[in-house]
Design an enzyme around this catalytic site. Sequence first.
Site, PDB file in Angstrom:
ATOM      1  N   GLY A   1       4.515  -5.791  -9.804  1.00  0.00           N
ATOM      2  CA  GLY A   1       3.918  -4.599 -10.385  1.00  0.00           C
ATOM      3  C   GLY A   1       4.387  -3.354  -9.656  1.00  0.00           C
TER       4      GLY A   1
ATOM      5  N   GLN B   1       4.237   5.340  -6.815  1.00  0.00           N
ATOM      6  CA  GLN B   1       5.015   4.661  -5.768  1.00  0.00           C
ATOM      7  C   GLN B   1       6.458   5.146  -5.739  1.00  0.00           C
ATOM      8  OE1 GLN B   1       3.503   0.524  -6.950  1.00  0.00           O
ATOM      9  NE2 GLN B   1       3.864   0.305  -4.756  1.00  0.00           N
TER      10      GLN B   1
ATOM     11  N   CYS C   1       2.132  -5.388  -1.219  1.00  0.00           N
ATOM     12  CA  CYS C   1       2.426  -4.169  -1.968  1.00  0.00           C
ATOM     13  C   CYS C   1       3.814  -3.697  -1.586  1.00  0.00           C
ATOM     14  CB  CYS C   1       1.395  -3.104  -1.614  1.00  0.00           C
ATOM     15  SG  CYS C   1       1.684  -1.539  -2.439  1.00  0.00           S
ATOM     16  N   LEU C   2       4.600  -3.276  -2.575  1.00  0.00           N
ATOM     17  CA  LEU C   2       5.959  -2.813  -2.295  1.00  0.00           C
ATOM     18  C   LEU C   2       5.943  -1.573  -1.403  1.00  0.00           C
ATOM     19  CD1 LEU C   2       7.621  -3.295  -5.802  1.00  0.00           C
ATOM     20  CD2 LEU C   2       7.866  -4.750  -3.785  1.00  0.00           C
TER      21      LEU C   2
ATOM     22  N   HIS D   1      -4.888  -3.725  -8.842  1.00  0.00           N
ATOM     23  CA  HIS D   1      -4.050  -3.207  -7.751  1.00  0.00           C
ATOM     24  C   HIS D   1      -3.256  -1.976  -8.215  1.00  0.00           C
ATOM     25  CE1 HIS D   1      -1.237  -3.985  -4.197  1.00  0.00           C
ATOM     26  NE2 HIS D   1      -0.585  -3.083  -4.905  1.00  0.00           N
ATOM     27  N   GLU D   2      -2.621  -2.093  -9.387  1.00  0.00           N
ATOM     28  CA  GLU D   2      -1.769  -0.990  -9.867  1.00  0.00           C
ATOM     29  C   GLU D   2      -2.597   0.205 -10.321  1.00  0.00           C
ATOM     30  OE1 GLU D   2       1.179  -1.197  -9.038  1.00  0.00           O
ATOM     31  OE2 GLU D   2       1.253  -3.356  -8.702  1.00  0.00           O
TER      32      GLU D   2
ATOM     33  N   HIS E   1      -3.499   2.351  -7.484  1.00  0.00           N
ATOM     34  CA  HIS E   1      -2.428   3.272  -7.061  1.00  0.00           C
ATOM     35  C   HIS E   1      -2.542   4.613  -7.783  1.00  0.00           C
ATOM     36  CE1 HIS E   1       0.256   1.168  -4.330  1.00  0.00           C
ATOM     37  NE2 HIS E   1       0.337   0.110  -5.111  1.00  0.00           N
TER      38      HIS E   1
HETATM   39 ZN    ZN Z   1       0.987  -1.774  -4.572  1.00  0.00          ZN
END
Ligand code: ZN
Length: 172
Positions: free
Chosen positions: A45, A50, A92-93, A134-135, A138
């Site tokens: 995701g 991000q 998480c990226l 999660h997304e 963000h």
């Molecule tokens: Zn993340």
Amino acid sequence: MVRTILTYPDPELKKRSNPVTVITDKTRELVRDMAETMYAAPGVGLAAPQIGVHQRVIVIDVSTQEDKPELIVAINPEIVHAEGEAFEEEGCLSIPKFSANVRRHARVVVKALNLDGEELTYRCDDLLAIAFQHEIDHLDGILFIDHLSPLKKGIFRKRYLRAQEDAKEHHK
Ligand code: ZN
């Protein structure tokens, strides 16, 4: 185009994103870049902030077969119903090389627009339910570490920031 993923503690990740008012070619380009960036990482995701774009756009793909991507594009996503409890390991990226168990809802119903501006409803559980939560976090400037207890978050910060310093030293 694969974009650079911002990493913690970049202040851009703490900002709230704005709803998309009109879906344009720019939105389509953003989504294309986000999907490419997510697949290249690889990740399951990615949210627009991000990559430094503060618009309420997320992409998710939790499919397990590499040859069968199932890309979900969610514009202005909103959780309209949530129930149950989950406590799964998340990464998480934007927080490389760190993971932790996070308390979430086990099942959610999400409403979002697709790229054609149609409102879709996603009834999800398991990994997809967690990915959506999660997304969407963000988009509100919330990272999964913000869900940890103050003690665990403290430990995380020390470890993570030290690892980042070490990485910098190596690059000198
Ligand atoms: Zn993340």
